[in-house]
Write a protein that holds these residues in place. Structure first.
Motif, mmCIF file in Angstrom:
data_model
loop_
_atom_site.group_PDB
_atom_site.id
_atom_site.type_symbol
_atom_site.label_atom_id
_atom_site.label_comp_id
_atom_site.label_asym_id
_atom_site.label_seq_id
_atom_site.Cartn_x
_atom_site.Cartn_y
_atom_site.Cartn_z
ATOM 1 N N LYS A 1 -28.512 2.882 12.911
ATOM 2 C CA LYS A 1 -29.306 3.784 13.770
ATOM 3 C C LYS A 1 -28.366 4.603 14.640
ATOM 4 C CE LYS A 1 -29.807 0.047 17.052
ATOM 5 N NZ LYS A 1 -30.631 -1.047 17.493
ATOM 6 N N ASP A 2 -28.873 5.721 15.150
ATOM 7 C CA ASP A 2 -28.090 6.646 15.980
ATOM 8 C C ASP A 2 -26.723 6.930 15.329
ATOM 9 O OD1 ASP A 2 -30.244 6.426 17.635
ATOM 10 O OD2 ASP A 2 -29.340 4.815 18.815
ATOM 11 N N VAL A 3 -25.648 6.430 15.970
ATOM 12 C CA VAL A 3 -24.326 6.564 15.360
ATOM 13 C C VAL A 3 -23.775 5.158 15.174
ATOM 14 C CG1 VAL A 3 -21.993 7.439 15.619
ATOM 15 C CG2 VAL A 3 -23.924 8.799 16.424
ATOM 16 N N THR A 4 -23.680 4.736 13.932
ATOM 17 C CA THR A 4 -23.236 3.373 13.650
ATOM 18 C C THR A 4 -21.869 3.426 12.974
ATOM 19 O OG1 THR A 4 -25.535 2.803 13.275
ATOM 20 C CG2 THR A 4 -23.902 1.224 12.518
ATOM 21 N N THR A 5 -20.988 2.572 13.426
ATOM 22 C CA THR A 5 -19.665 2.510 12.806
ATOM 23 C C THR A 5 -19.529 1.178 12.059
ATOM 24 O OG1 THR A 5 -18.772 3.829 14.586
ATOM 25 C CG2 THR A 5 -17.187 2.625 13.230
ATOM 26 N N VAL A 6 -19.176 1.249 10.792
ATOM 27 C CA VAL A 6 -18.948 0.033 10.002
ATOM 28 C C VAL A 6 -17.571 0.152 9.354
ATOM 29 C CG1 VAL A 6 -19.746 -1.384 8.082
ATOM 30 C CG2 VAL A 6 -21.404 -0.257 9.538
ATOM 31 N N ASN A 7 -16.680 -0.745 9.719
ATOM 32 C CA ASN A 7 -15.331 -0.733 9.153
ATOM 33 C C ASN A 7 -15.161 -1.874 8.160
ATOM 34 O OD1 ASN A 7 -14.551 1.449 10.751
ATOM 35 N ND2 ASN A 7 -14.141 0.084 12.469
ATOM 36 N N PHE A 8 -14.247 -1.688 7.239
ATOM 37 C CA PHE A 8 -13.943 -2.742 6.288
ATOM 38 C C PHE A 8 -12.444 -3.005 6.287
ATOM 39 C CE2 PHE A 8 -17.807 -0.807 4.796
ATOM 40 C CZ PHE A 8 -18.595 -1.900 4.515
ATOM 41 N N SER A 9 -12.100 -4.263 6.179
ATOM 42 C CA SER A 9 -10.699 -4.616 6.056
ATOM 43 C C SER A 9 -10.524 -5.231 4.669
ATOM 44 C CB SER A 9 -10.360 -5.630 7.151
ATOM 45 O OG SER A 9 -9.039 -6.040 7.012
ATOM 46 N N VAL A 10 -9.666 -4.628 3.852
ATOM 47 C CA VAL A 10 -9.590 -5.027 2.449
ATOM 48 C C VAL A 10 -8.161 -5.321 2.034
ATOM 49 C CG1 VAL A 10 -11.608 -3.646 1.864
ATOM 50 C CG2 VAL A 10 -9.329 -2.644 1.665
ATOM 51 N N GLU A 11 -8.023 -6.013 0.916
ATOM 52 C CA GLU A 11 -6.696 -6.259 0.333
ATOM 53 C C GLU A 11 -6.511 -5.309 -0.839
ATOM 54 O OE1 GLU A 11 -6.447 -10.306 -0.893
ATOM 55 O OE2 GLU A 11 -6.083 -11.039 1.130
ATOM 56 N N PRO A 12 -5.659 -4.302 -0.714
ATOM 57 C CA PRO A 12 -5.474 -3.370 -1.842
ATOM 58 C C PRO A 12 -4.783 -4.089 -3.006
ATOM 59 C CG PRO A 12 -3.874 -2.935 -0.118
ATOM 60 C CD PRO A 12 -4.799 -3.978 0.416
ATOM 61 N N PHE A 13 -5.011 -3.591 -4.219
ATOM 62 C CA PHE A 13 -4.305 -4.156 -5.371
ATOM 63 C C PHE A 13 -2.805 -3.952 -5.195
ATOM 64 C CE2 PHE A 13 -8.342 -2.829 -7.696
ATOM 65 C CZ PHE A 13 -8.872 -4.094 -7.666
ATOM 66 N N LEU A 14 -2.446 -2.732 -4.821
ATOM 67 C CA LEU A 14 -1.033 -2.373 -4.678
ATOM 68 C C LEU A 14 -0.837 -1.663 -3.342
ATOM 69 C CD1 LEU A 14 -0.432 -0.927 -8.252
ATOM 70 C CD2 LEU A 14 0.329 -3.149 -7.413
ATOM 71 N N ARG A 15 0.340 -1.879 -2.780
ATOM 72 C CA ARG A 15 0.679 -1.210 -1.525
ATOM 73 C C ARG A 15 1.894 -0.351 -1.834
ATOM 74 N NH1 ARG A 15 0.627 -5.824 1.903
ATOM 75 N NH2 ARG A 15 -1.623 -5.588 2.094
ATOM 76 N N ILE A 16 1.821 0.912 -1.515
ATOM 77 C CA ILE A 16 2.926 1.811 -1.849
ATOM 78 C C ILE A 16 3.477 2.396 -0.557
ATOM 79 C CG2 ILE A 16 3.622 3.760 -3.284
ATOM 80 C CD1 ILE A 16 0.774 3.272 -4.661
ATOM 81 N N GLU A 17 4.778 2.204 -0.348
ATOM 82 C CA GLU A 17 5.404 2.722 0.878
ATOM 83 C C GLU A 17 6.407 3.800 0.503
ATOM 84 O OE1 GLU A 17 7.363 -0.726 2.815
ATOM 85 O OE2 GLU A 17 6.165 -1.795 1.313
ATOM 86 N N TRP A 18 6.521 4.772 1.386
ATOM 87 C CA TRP A 18 7.592 5.758 1.242
ATOM 88 C C TRP A 18 8.907 5.076 1.594
ATOM 89 C CZ3 TRP A 18 6.227 10.331 -0.692
ATOM 90 C CH2 TRP A 18 4.929 10.801 -0.492
ATOM 91 N N VAL A 19 9.963 5.454 0.897
ATOM 92 C CA VAL A 19 11.305 5.081 1.333
ATOM 93 C C VAL A 19 11.981 6.399 1.682
ATOM 94 C CG1 VAL A 19 13.467 3.990 0.678
ATOM 95 C CG2 VAL A 19 11.318 3.061 -0.170
ATOM 96 N N GLY A 20 11.904 6.760 2.936
ATOM 97 C CA GLY A 20 12.383 8.074 3.366
ATOM 98 C C GLY A 20 11.415 9.162 2.921
ATOM 99 N N ASP A 21 11.739 10.394 3.273
ATOM 100 C CA ASP A 21 10.897 11.524 2.886
ATOM 101 C C ASP A 21 11.349 12.066 1.538
ATOM 102 O OD1 ASP A 21 9.224 11.528 5.017
ATOM 103 O OD2 ASP A 21 10.471 12.868 6.228
ATOM 104 N N PRO A 22 10.462 12.733 0.804
ATOM 105 C CA PRO A 22 10.894 13.382 -0.442
ATOM 106 C C PRO A 22 11.998 14.394 -0.146
ATOM 107 C CG PRO A 22 8.512 13.369 -0.279
ATOM 108 C CD PRO A 22 9.028 12.917 1.046
ATOM 109 N N VAL A 23 12.965 14.464 -1.044
ATOM 110 C CA VAL A 23 14.139 15.300 -0.809
ATOM 111 C C VAL A 23 14.137 16.471 -1.778
ATOM 112 C CG1 VAL A 23 16.655 15.330 -0.765
ATOM 113 C CG2 VAL A 23 15.427 13.243 -0.146
ATOM 114 N N LEU A 24 14.394 17.664 -1.246
ATOM 115 C CA LEU A 24 14.549 18.837 -2.106
ATOM 116 C C LEU A 24 16.003 18.900 -2.556
ATOM 117 C CD1 LEU A 24 13.400 21.437 -3.305
ATOM 118 C CD2 LEU A 24 13.996 22.589 -1.171
ATOM 119 N N ASN A 25 16.234 18.753 -3.860
ATOM 120 C CA ASN A 25 17.605 18.717 -4.369
ATOM 121 C C ASN A 25 18.182 20.119 -4.496
ATOM 122 O OD1 ASN A 25 17.435 15.884 -4.767
ATOM 123 N ND2 ASN A 25 16.253 16.285 -6.628
ATOM 124 N N ALA A 26 19.508 20.165 -4.668
ATOM 125 C CA ALA A 26 20.189 21.454 -4.800
ATOM 126 C C ALA A 26 19.715 22.204 -6.043
ATOM 127 C CB ALA A 26 21.703 21.228 -4.873
#
Lengths: 249, 636
Positions: free
Chosen positions: A121-146
């Protein structure tokens, strides 16, 4: 006789006129349901793709015990919002690239049920906390090569300890596109490097670097980059990183 | 007053006669009695069931469904076999179609027949009744197969449902498991095989049709068991989507055994075939689709102008053979499809070789590069410059006017989807062309008569056109919508051999060795390759499942089979993953007076992506509203 006729005509008119009264006009839906699907391990919102990624499933049980599901698609950053719902009691769960919140065994018995029953009703907030199959992290930022290509470094790890959801990793890709809506549903296959089969499956836990395909990227524009990976489970949803922009001068 | 008794008597007499049969049926309504008590009536009943049989023939497209004349969104343009100006991506079947309810109507017709023909059995011989019962079962099985390959497990209705005798709640039949439906199809086809005659009227099932369909259906079940990863289980433990992996061997064996039943009963069409004669092999392959007496035809659907027609020719002829309706070139085979075949220069990665040392190879005629092409390729696809209906089909992208000293560099970088640069190329926007004056003084239209036109799409957008099933001698005056009536071959022996080979290779890979499966697959594949004029397999060592699948794509291309094959193999989402298909664009170099070819990604940039959800089609929402016990497939 005439008197009778007039009174009948009058009552017909009154009946006709009064039936026009708009008493059964239900108010337009104006209830807002919003929330975020977050990764239980990192506390961050779980990245997904629009359309064929995370979606929120609503079963409105105010009227029926066996309702037809209603779905709300999530944004690609893992949040969702619908501002045009009717108020009502709902059983809410989410579907996507994570350990299912509702699990049914082979005999049809519900063995896990983490759905939430909420009075929306009105404004309802429903959050979920889940376990993803895979977790992907950046290792540094993407680099533009020469040489005009872009190299992206990242690491794929399992997001769940449950062995039932640790299927082989079937695909890993560094999706490249010309706008920030990028993912398996929307990418440029001329530039996007991919791993599949054993290459993909052996990538778990290692830091990988992939370089865009097709030689030097055309310049004077931005490229939007996002790493995705998926396991062979169900509808093969991808897990993603967030989107990074690389400007090629 | 003496007359009085007579008056009463007359009156009473009138009364009694008036009583006669007041409750007769109106004579305009046909009753069971009329239909089921004579062979002609049963034939009429069968005719309708066959016409409703859900097979994907000339009148099918995923966009518009079964039995629809307008096929301008051809099935082959969703699978990557072809490109079309009106179908630019992969798709699931249009969810607004009535396939679900149409199938259940046919199933009801079949059930009704089976339950009622017994009452009139006295009028017929035992054999007649048994044959018909077999036919009804065949129709029911084929219809369930159409449902299960789309939706997975569906409600199993094996008798006539009665309303209002049965309550609405009772009639809201939930879905059964996918495995149960396939088993049910297998049982029905076994029954049909046992009861059907050896031969039957053309267009109707005989016992081998039932066996052939069984090999098809069981192969589908086996591949779903082996490759599917989607699961949907209902509250009672029925697996609506997916089949346990353990069942794969059972189904592959059933497919193999069913296919073997046709051994010696049918054969590959080789009437005009001659060993080593590519032209004879080509003609033989073209003729196969039009010879009513072909020993390869197992189950066909006939058409006949003017009462039962389609428009295959009108929609698909090359542009220069266009008929008066203004349709043409809806099906343009992709270079990816053409590259499956043998007999033209190839690079190490299997793609067509058009350059040497970074410069284009030059040819006097566009057909020169395909001079030794596999006959089956020529018979399936109109190659640029090849002859159809007595004219050379002219396909040219444009005229290259730049210098050719030292060879011509590729016009675009590899992998580009850009339009060609216009500084050294003249091209045409549409069929009204302005001729270009060549250095030798003669003139030439920039584009060929069948394209490529840059403005409208009414031309060969891939550099190829379709030959399979196009009637070779149909006059242009008859190339009209609803004017074609060639027969659709729904099941031909080549498919049965391919079913058998695929089941055999799968069984071999699953460790089954009760028969020499691999050797048998080798024999079948080579029989098909020999007839098509392809390079033969040299041994069983390299006979992988990919070889069988490739053979199937080549042999059954444009027969609306690949749409389902890509699904049951669960490879569609890999093959179509933001994929742009390739085309082959012939150019005429003005200074050389010769042609060169540019192999490139589709200039129109049509991207194909298959959504994993589509392996199980969406159950129509209105069916769920009617019967709330139906559980929707995952992801919809």
């Amino acid at each position: 006789m005439k008197k009778l006729f007039y009174s009948i005509a009058l009552s017909v008119l009154v009946a006709a006129g009064s039936s026009c009264k708009k008493v059964d006009n239900y108010a337009a839906p104006n209830v807002t349901l919003k929330g975020t699907v977050t990764d239980a391990g990192t506390g961050k919102s779980l990245q997904t793709e629009q359309g064929s990624g995370t979606r929120i499933k609503l079963l409105e049980i105010s009227w029926s015990s066996n309702p037809t599901p209603f779905y709300v698609s999530s944004f690609q950053d893992g949040t969702y919002q619908n501002t045009k719902l009717f108020a009502g009691k709902n059983v809410i769960s989410a579907e996507g690239a994570f350990v299912p919140l509702v699990q049914v065994d082979d005999a049809g018995k519900t063995i896990v049920d983490k759905s939430q029953t909420v009075d929306v009703k009105d404004v309802t907030t429903v959050n979920f906390s889940v376990e993803p199959f895979l977790r992907i992290e950046w290792v540094g930022d993407p680099v533009l090569n020469a040489d005009g290509t872009i190299t992206t470094s990242f690491k794929v790890t399992r997001g769940t300890a449950d062995p039932n959801f640790q299927q082989n990793v079937s695909d890993v890709a560094v999706f490249v596109n010309s706008n920030n809506y990028v993912g398996n549903n929307n990418y440029d296959n001329r530039y996007t490097p991919k791993l599949s089969g054993n290459d993909a499956n052996n990538s778990v836990g290692k830091t990988l670097s992939l370089t865009t395909l097709g030689g030097a990227l055309p310049g004077k524009r931005s490229y939007f980059i996002r790493v995705g990976a998926r396991v062979s489970y169900g509808l093969n949803y991808y897990n993603y990183t967030d989107v990074k922009e690389v400007k090629v001068p | 007053m003496k007359k009085f008794p007579y008056i009463i008597l007359t009156f009473l007499l009138c009364w009694t006669t008036a009583c006669k049969k007041l409750d007769t049926l109106p004579p305009s309504i046909i009753s069971d009695q009329d239909v089921f008590s004579s062979a002609a009536g049963v034939t009429a009943y069968m005719a309708r069931m066959y016409s409703e049989l859900p097979i994907e023939d000339f009148r099918y497209s995923p966009e518009r469904g079964l039995n629809m004349f307008w096929i301008i969104s051809p099935t082959s343009a969703t699978t990557g076999e072809a490109l079309s100006r009106d179908q630019n991506g992969s798709m699931q079947e249009n969810t607004g179609l009535s396939t679900w309810s149409d199938c259940y109507r046919t199933i009801r017709d079949a059930n009704y027949f089976s339950e009622n023909i017994g009452k009139y059995a006295g009028n017929f011989t035992n054999d007649q009744v048994n044959n018909w019962l077999g036919e009804a079962r065949f129709i029911r099985a084929a219809t369930y197969f159409a449902l299960v390959k789309r939706y997975g497990g569906v409600p199993l209705v094996d008798k006539v449902l009665k309303y209002p005798e049965q309550s609405i709640e009772e009639l809201k039949i939930p879905r059964n498991s996918e495995e149960k439906i396939y088993d049910f199809i297998g049982t029905d086809l076994d029954y049909a095989y046992a009861n059907l005659p050896e031969t039957n009227q053309v267009g109707r099932a005989n016992k081998y049709v039932a066996a052939g369909f069984k090999s098809r259906a069981m192969l589908y079940a086996g591949t779903v068991a082996k490759y599917n990863q989607i699961s949907l289980v209902d509250g009672s433990g029925n697996r609506l989507c997916g089949i346990p992996v353990a069942k794969a061997v059972t189904y592959f064996k059933a497919a193999y055994d069913a296919a073997a039943l046709l051994d010696g009963k049918y054969s590959l069409y080789k009437k005009a075939w001659a060993a080593g004669d590519k032209n004879a092999q080509y003609l033989n392959y073209v003729n196969m689709f039009f010879d009513a007496s072909s020993p390869e035809n197992i189950f066909v659907r006939q058409y006949h102008y003017p009462e039962s027609v389609h428009g295959y020719d009108a929609y698909n002829v090359p542009r220069q053979l266009m008929g008066a309706n203004g349709y043409s070139s809806e099906v343009n085979p992709t270079l990816d499809f053409v590259e499956l075949f043998d007999g033209f220069p190839k690079n190490a990665d299997g793609t067509i070789k058009t350059t040497t040392g970074g410069k284009y190879d030059l040819y006097t005629n566009t057909m020169d590069i395909f001079a030794n092409a596999e006959p089956r390729l020529r018979a399936t696809v109109v190659l640029p410059g090849d002859v159809m209906k007595g004219v050379s089909i002219e396909i040219r992208r444009g005229i290259y006017t730049g210098s050719s000293v030292g060879g011509i560099n590729p016009l675009l970088p590899a992998g580009s989807t850009a339009h060609y640069p216009t500084d050294n190329i003249v091209q045409s926007a549409n069929a009204s062309q302005t001729p270009y004056k060549l250095p030798n003084g003669t003139t030439m239209n920039p584009a060929g008569l069948s394209g490529y036109f840059t403005g409208d799409g009414t031309n060969s957008v891939s550099g190829f056109s379709i030959r399979k099933y196009i009637v070779p001698d149909k006059p242009t005056s008859e190339v009209l919508e609803n004017r074609s009536d060639q027969t659709w071959i729904e099941l031909r022996y080549a498919e049965v051999l391919l079913n058998r080979a695929e089941a055999a290779v799968e069984l071999n890979s699953l460790g089954q060795s009760d028969k020499s499966y691999l050797q048998d697959a080798f024999t079948q594949i080579n029989a098909i390759r020999e007839r098509g004029g392809a390079d033969l397999l040299t041994g069983t060592a390299n006979l992988t499942i990919d070889v069988v699948r490739k053979e199937r794509k080549k042999e059954l291309g444009f027969e609306n089979k690949q749409y389902w094959d890509m699904r049951r193999w669960r490879v569609a989402d890999k093959e179509q993953n933001s994929t742009i298909y390739r085309t082959l664009m012939p150019f005429y170099s003005a200074n050389d007076g010769k042609y060169f070819f540019d192999a490139r990604l589709d200039e129109r940039n049509s991207r194909y992506t298959f959504d994993v959800r589509w392996y199980y089609e969406q159950i129509p929402q209105d069916e769920i509203q009617k019967s709330q016990n139906l559980i929707q497939n995952p992801g919809y």
